[in-house]
Design a protein around this motif. Structure first.
Motif, PDB file in Angstrom:
ATOM      1  N   UNK A   1       0.817  -1.215   0.000  1.00 39.82           N
ATOM      2  CA  UNK A   1       0.000   0.000   0.000  1.00 39.82           C
ATOM      3  C   UNK A   1       0.850   1.264   0.000  1.00 39.82           C
ATOM      4  N   UNK A   2       2.026   1.222   0.613  1.00 38.69           N
ATOM      5  CA  UNK A   2       2.899   2.398   0.666  1.00 38.69           C
ATOM      6  C   UNK A   2       3.899   2.439  -0.489  1.00 38.69           C
ATOM      7  N   UNK A   3       3.769   1.517  -1.457  1.00 38.68           N
ATOM      8  CA  UNK A   3       4.607   1.545  -2.652  1.00 38.68           C
ATOM      9  C   UNK A   3       6.028   1.053  -2.456  1.00 38.68           C
ATOM     10  N   UNK A   4       6.334   0.429  -1.324  1.00 37.93           N
ATOM     11  CA  UNK A   4       7.694  -0.092  -1.104  1.00 37.93           C
ATOM     12  C   UNK A   4       8.024  -1.202  -2.087  1.00 37.93           C
ATOM     13  N   UNK A   5       7.015  -1.964  -2.487  1.00 37.98           N
ATOM     14  CA  UNK A   5       7.250  -3.045  -3.453  1.00 37.98           C
ATOM     15  C   UNK A   5       7.618  -2.504  -4.826  1.00 37.98           C
ATOM     16  N   UNK A   6       7.415  -1.206  -5.047  1.00 41.83           N
ATOM     17  CA  UNK A   6       7.793  -0.570  -6.313  1.00 41.83           C
ATOM     18  C   UNK A   6       9.034   0.304  -6.163  1.00 41.83           C
ATOM     19  N   UNK A   7       9.646   0.237  -5.004  1.00 42.01           N
ATOM     20  CA  UNK A   7      10.853   1.019  -4.772  1.00 42.01           C
ATOM     21  C   UNK A   7      10.606   2.474  -4.437  1.00 42.01           C
ATOM     22  N   UNK A   8       9.387   2.834  -4.048  1.00 47.22           N
ATOM     23  CA  UNK A   8       9.090   4.220  -3.719  1.00 47.22           C
ATOM     24  C   UNK A   8       9.662   4.570  -2.345  1.00 47.22           C
ATOM     25  N   UNK A   9      10.331   5.712  -2.274  1.00 40.35           N
ATOM     26  CA  UNK A   9      10.952   6.162  -1.031  1.00 40.35           C
ATOM     27  C   UNK A   9       9.888   6.827  -0.169  1.00 40.35           C
ATOM     28  N   UNK A  10       9.744   6.403   1.100  1.00 38.68           N
ATOM     29  CA  UNK A  10       8.740   7.028   1.966  1.00 38.68           C
ATOM     30  C   UNK A  10       8.933   8.534   2.070  1.00 38.68           C
ATOM     31  N   UNK A  11       7.841   9.258   1.979  1.00 43.36           N
ATOM     32  CA  UNK A  11       7.756  10.716   2.054  1.00 43.36           C
ATOM     33  C   UNK A  11       8.274  11.412   0.792  1.00 43.36           C
ATOM     34  N   UNK A  12       9.199  10.796   0.073  1.00 41.44           N
ATOM     35  CA  UNK A  12       9.721  11.404  -1.154  1.00 41.44           C
ATOM     36  C   UNK A  12       8.814  11.062  -2.334  1.00 41.44           C
ATOM     37  N   UNK A  13       8.537   9.778  -2.488  1.00 42.95           N
ATOM     38  CA  UNK A  13       7.691   9.323  -3.590  1.00 42.95           C
ATOM     39  C   UNK A  13       6.271   8.989  -3.151  1.00 42.95           C
ATOM     40  N   UNK A  14       6.083   8.854  -1.836  1.00 46.30           N
ATOM     41  CA  UNK A  14       4.767   8.446  -1.338  1.00 46.30           C
ATOM     42  C   UNK A  14       4.538   9.068   0.034  1.00 46.30           C
ATOM     43  N   UNK A  15       3.336   9.610   0.251  1.00 44.04           N
ATOM     44  CA  UNK A  15       3.017  10.248   1.525  1.00 44.04           C
ATOM     45  C   UNK A  15       2.628   9.184   2.551  1.00 44.04           C
ATOM     46  N   UNK A  16       3.560   8.846   3.427  1.00 45.64           N
ATOM     47  CA  UNK A  16       3.336   7.810   4.431  1.00 45.64           C
ATOM     48  C   UNK A  16       2.450   8.368   5.534  1.00 45.64           C
ATOM     49  N   UNK A  17       1.560   7.545   6.053  1.00 43.07           N
ATOM     50  CA  UNK A  17       0.586   7.995   7.054  1.00 43.07           C
ATOM     51  C   UNK A  17       1.091   7.876   8.484  1.00 43.07           C
ATOM     52  N   UNK A  18       2.376   7.585   8.669  1.00 40.97           N
ATOM     53  CA  UNK A  18       2.927   7.393  10.009  1.00 40.97           C
ATOM     54  C   UNK A  18       3.965   8.459  10.331  1.00 40.97           C
ATOM     55  N   UNK A  19       4.260   8.673  11.645  1.00 39.17           N
ATOM     56  CA  UNK A  19       5.361   9.569  12.011  1.00 39.17           C
ATOM     57  C   UNK A  19       6.681   9.109  11.407  1.00 39.17           C
TER      58      UNK A  19
END
Length: 505
Positions: A96-114
């Motif tokens: 759901x957070x795009x990690x399986x596609x290599x997306x960097x948290x907060x850079x490529x995808x808005x993560x819902x956690x601190x």
């Protein structure tokens, strides 16, 4: 040579003040005698109480991994993640957070956690994605990601048990309440909550070791993973007020705030919208399953069924989330004021763990969101605050009952009802009531410190107070007297002896 036992001799629950364990011990011959040779005290024996408790913690965590194993492949067909009670956000959010596609948290995808949780997700997820795609290994990336997370989260859980043992050297078996808990078994790896729990536990240990700045650093890291470790600063303030020593409190507070700011700054500055995602989500989230407001909304529906008129107050609040947010914050704020007042007016300074448990428990009671894994926040705190098996077991039964009802509700959300809605509300109510009862028991022992079993083991002192232990400042005593608490009465004052009678001749 003195025949008195050492004050550092570890307590055994069956031989001291735990009535529940003492009653169970009757099945094996009764409580341990005061002059009995304790098996874990024999010189050279490997299986001491702390090692045994740590081994139990590892065993329960291994069983937790087995319990989640039906879900680790990611092949969630026919609601297997609910029927096997093995759902975990760790695996679901890898996709759901795009990690399986290599997306960097907060850079490529808005993560819902601190941010610390997001950093952790990226630190494990991106290498797994890189290894699975560039090496053509054919590995199941989701399984690898979950297993790596489960390993590190389990290590943090073991570290938490070790901290409990370190903080209660005279009461090592208290940590068995944590180690053997079914709560740990079913929720240890549902989410990344042990990041905050582990950091907060280390922070408490450093506080007791009289290193307030370092304690603040770890509390800040915990607060950057989940916000609740910030609440520990409130009880520290109460202890500072009662002792009159503010420098340790200020050192811990500055360490917490600066650490939280430093780890948040990169995302806040370069990816501000992504940083705001967590706060915006929590401000707009609707009433969550199992909360006080969910129960009230259900009762509104029952009271209003078959009758005309306006909707009930809980349903109205559920439809007006900004107002509900204000109400929940206000109720929590009032609860914190109550804890401060209790802490200042109690006959003796409350123990740090007692006040920390109350603050976190009040936050959950009044919150509009109470996710299933939040129960882990309370588990180590109740062990430190009130290590009595009976009440904790009753609460645990209610929590496991809610856990099973919650998964039945998740299946029902897909269109296949499993249990009546009233059954889920009943389970939610029992969970809420048992947490409230634990709060009441802790409050009673704050007000009547002679009932506190931890104080009994530590010569009427708080083993967690660190540099804030000691007598009250005069103004606290005057405050209590002005409100009618603790003022000496004639019966408490030793009157001087009468002079001898003079006999006149």
């Amino acid at each position: 040579m003195s025949t008195q036992p050492s004050t550092d001799r570890p307590d055994v629950p069956s031989a001291t003040s735990d009535g529940f364990v003492r009653g169970l011990s009757q099945f094996i011959g009764g409580p341990l005698g005061s002059h009995a040779t304790r098996p874990d005290a024999r010189p050279g024996r490997f299986w001491t109480a702390p090692r045994f408790v740590l081994a139990l913690t590892c065993l329960i965590l291994a069983l937790s991994w087995v319990q989640k194993s039906p879900c680790v492949t990611g092949e969630w067909q026919n609601n297997v993640q609910y029927t096997r009670f093995c759902y975990t956000d760790v695996l679901a959010l890898y996709y759901a957070e795009g990690l399986n596609e290599g997306q960097v948290p907060y850079v490529d995808h808005e993560v819902e956690y601190p941010v610390v949780t997001g950093y952790f997700m990226g630190a494990l997820g991106l290498p797994v994605h890189w290894y699975g795609t560039t090496k053509n290994t054919g590995i199941n990336q989701g399984t690898w990601f979950y297993n790596l997370n489960a390993l590190i989260l389990s290590l943090l859980a073991v570290a938490t048990a070790a901290v409990i043992l370190a903080l209660r050297r005279r009461r090592p078996w208290d940590a068995a309440i944590f180690a053997l808990s079914p709560i740990l078994l079913v929720t240890a790896t549902v989410n990344w909550d042990f990041l905050a729990i582990g950091f907060a536990a280390i922070g408490l240990y450093l506080w007791v070791r009289r290193q307030p700045a370092w304690a603040g650093i770890f509390l800040g890291l915990g607060a950057a993973a989940k916000l609740w470790p910030l609440f520990i600063l409130g009880p520290l303030l109460v202890l500072a007020l009662r002792s009159g020593r503010f420098r340790p409190f200020l050192s811990a507070t500055l360490g917490t705030v600066i650490t939280w700011a430093v780890v948040n700054f990169p995302v806040y500055y370069w990816h501000h919208e992504a940083w705001l995602r967590f706060f915006r989500l929590n401000s707009t989230r609707p009433v969550d399953w199992g909360t006080l407001w969910y129960i009230g909304r259900y009762l509104d529906g029952k009271w209003k069924s078959g009758s005309a008129g306006d909707q009930g107050p809980f349903q109205w609040l559920a439809d007006h989330i900004p107002t509900l947010n204000t109400l929940t914050y206000t109720l929590f704020g009032l609860a914190c004021v109550f804890v401060v007042a209790l802490g200042l007016l109690a006959p003796k300074p409350p123990r740090l763990a007692q006040m920390a448990f109350l603050v976190v428990a009040f936050f959950l009671i009044f919150s509009k969101v109470w996710s299933q894994q939040y129960v882990l926040w309370l588990l180590p705190l109740i062990v430190l605050a009130r290590p009595k098996w009976g009440a904790v077991i009753a609460w645990t039964v209610a929590e496991i009952g809610y856990f099973t009802a919650f998964y039945a509700e998740l299946i029902g959300a897909g269109g296949k009802a499993v249990i009546p809605e009233g059954t889920f509300v009943l389970a939610s109510t029992l969970r809420l009531v048992t947490v409230a009862v634990l709060c009441g028991l802790v409050i009673r022992e704050i007000w009547r410190p002679e009932l506190d079993v931890v104080r009994q083991s530590y010569d009427d002192a708080d083993p967690d107070a660190g540099m804030l232990s000691g007598p009250d400042t005069p103004w606290v005593q005057r405050l209590r007297w002005s409100l009618g608490y603790g003022r000496p009465t004639l019966g408490d004052v030793a009157l001087p002896p009468e002079p001898p009678a003079v006999i006149k001749v």
